[in-house]
Design an enzyme around this catalytic site. Structure first.
Site, PDB file in Angstrom:
ATOM      1  N   CYS A  91       2.942   1.892  -1.176  1.00  0.00           N
ATOM      2  CA  CYS A  91       2.371   2.459  -2.403  1.00  0.00           C
ATOM      3  C   CYS A  91       2.506   3.977  -2.454  1.00  0.00           C
ATOM      4  CB  CYS A  91       0.904   2.041  -2.520  1.00  0.00           C
ATOM      5  SG  CYS A  91       0.722   0.288  -2.852  1.00  0.00           S
ATOM      6  N   CYS A 395      15.666  -3.751 -12.565  1.00  0.00           N
ATOM      7  CA  CYS A 395      14.611  -3.292 -11.645  1.00  0.00           C
ATOM      8  C   CYS A 395      15.084  -2.091 -10.847  1.00  0.00           C
ATOM      9  CB  CYS A 395      14.179  -4.429 -10.723  1.00  0.00           C
ATOM     10  SG  CYS A 395      15.535  -5.110  -9.772  1.00  0.00           S
TER      11      CYS A 395
END
Ligand SMILES: C[S@@+](CC[C@H](N)C(=O)[O-])C[C@H]1O[C@@H](n2cnc3c(N)ncnc32)[C@H](O)[C@@H]1O
Length: 438
Positions: A91, A395
């Site tokens: 993250c 993506c």
């Protein structure tokens, strides 16, 4: 500018401490700064940060540096809610507030398209997601060493497994299944030492959850150990021993995904979009960008996420091309179950399917390739059919930019660009682009 920043370009050397202000975000969660005229990429530094960094590899026109200290934080910074940031590399944007993450991703997308020679100056509609509990599928890695068993995610860009107790991207149920799997592997060290990874897939409502465990143990031994105490939070459990040989031990390997009035079955080894909150609006956006009648080619179709809603809406012919066996079987089952006989599943490589299918006037085409984007020849084959419209779902912004530049050279240009934040807190982003003949 400080004295360090004013040094001539050739002056940067590995190990040197620098101070710089991050100018903008670029792909893969890196911040771009300029020091003495040279571009320096600093992972985990955000636009507006004033940082101290240490220079790593030095290349002809640019250098890499690792973040040592944030001297002045960027306006959007916050304390990351997850205790594993930054140790777990997943993250990279979690220490930015969500609005700032979305702004950074839009900037990254524009920058990637510009760098690839396919600049987009029009608006970009951004589809946001709840930040937590969005992930439907996950691949857990296992490492057994002297320090015990580690079960978790890979550090971004490395093979090191970060041992995690829970992940904010997952639902409570999947986190609980993770704890059960950890107990199973720890209590059975023979199994723990010979498991390479675990693929998890959950239904959007959390009612079904399946796992495929990959191991190097002999089939009988692996089966006995897993059968002895299967995790309660799993509705299905299988074991893969040897190459692609999946033995299903309990329940089924499928979960169901609703897409409007349709229900799609998805095998744990088939591709499906990762975000429970956004996959339906992604599908309705793709359909909405392809109005009209006539044939649609859905290339890289997976289990039929775009093909089936398109056929249900138009009632026309949809040719869905997919080469992975489990996804092909799911797509066929989904066509039967939803009684959408207008969808024809073509179980082959996209290039071969294009070569074998005659173009039809007014044809519309959906492209949703893997991260590597489209082969050059596929761009040529698609453009040569002169479709009325192409919707490209990507993506990976750099390969999208490369492919858009190739389409532009063949007379197809974007008229719509949308960003779906399918992967909050990470650097990943999904883009939907519609191309029309110029
Ligand atoms: C990014 S996924 C998209 C799947 C689907 N459109 C969806 O949204 O669920 C790409 C899919 O293309 C398939 N694929 C990859 N390369 C292919 C090729 N050369 N020919 C046919 N299918 C391919 C993969 O198996 C995978 O299912």
């Amino acid at each position: 500018m400080t004295a360090e920043e004013e040094r001539p370009a050739g002056d940067l050397r590995t190990g040197q401490a620098i101070e710089a202000t991050i100018e903008k975000a670029v792909y893969r969660g890196r911040g771009l700064a300029r020091v003495g005229g040279r571009v320096v990429f600093v992972p985990r530094a955000h636009a507006g940060d004033r940082v101290r960094a240490r220079v790593g590899e030095v290349h002809a026109g640019w250098a890499e540096a690792s973040l040592a200290e944030i001297l002045v934080p960027a306006a959007g910074r916050r304390t990351a809610p997850c205790p594993y940031v930054p140790r777990c590399g997943g993250c990279v944007y979690q220490d930015l507030g969500y609005e700032a993450q979305l702004a950074a991703k839009e900037g990254v997308l524009r920058e990637s398209l510009l760098r690839a020679g396919a600049p987009w100056e029009g608006p970009i509609a951004v589809h946001s997601s709840p930040e937590e509990g969005w992930r439907l599928r996950a691949s857990l890695h296992v490492a057994a060493g002297r320090d015990g068993l580690r079960l978790g995610l890979r550090e971004e860009g490395t093979r090191r497994v970060v041992d995690l107790e829970r992940c904010l991207q997952l639902s409570e149920g999947t986190n609980e299944a993770w704890v059960e799997l950890r107990t199973l592997l720890t209590e059975n060290p023979k199994l723990g030492a010979r498991v390479n990874g675990i693929d998890l897939l959950e239904s959007p409502d959390g009612g079904a959850r399946v796992a495929a465990v990959t191991t190097t143990l002999a089939p009988r031994q692996a089966t006995a150990l897993l059968r002895a105490s299967p995790p309660e939070r799993l509705t299905g459990l299988g074991v893969e021993v040897g190459r692609g040989r999946l033995h299903w031990l309990q329940g089924t390997p499928f979960v169901e995904m609703n897409v409007g009035p349709l229900t799609l079955r998805v095998h744990v080894r088939s591709f499906f979009q990762a975000n429970r909150f956004l996959y339906e609006s992604l599908a309705s956006t793709v359909s909405g960008l392809l109005p009209g009648k006539g044939r649609v080619l859905d290339l890289y179709a997976g289990v039929g996420l775009f093909a089936l809603p398109l056929a249900a809406r138009d009632g026309g012919e949809v040719v869905a091309v997919e080469r992975a066996l489990t996804a092909v079987e799911d797509a066929r089952a989904n066509v039967r179950r939803n009684r959408l006989e207008g969808v024809r599943i073509v179980p082959t490589d996209v290039r071969q399917a294009l070569a074998a299918t005659r173009p039809e006037p007014g044809e519309r085409i959906v492209l949703d390739p893997p991260r590597t984007g489209l082969e050059k020849e596929v761009v040529a084959l698609v453009a040569d059919r002169r479709p009325a419209a192409v919707v490209y779902v990507s993506c990976d912004p750099p390969t999208l930019g490369r492919d858009l530049a190739r389409f532009a050279a063949r007379g197809y240009r974007p008229d719509t660009v949308r960003l779906f934040d399918l992967f909050p807190d990470t650097f990943h982003l999904e883009t939907v682009v519609r191309l029309r003949p110029a």
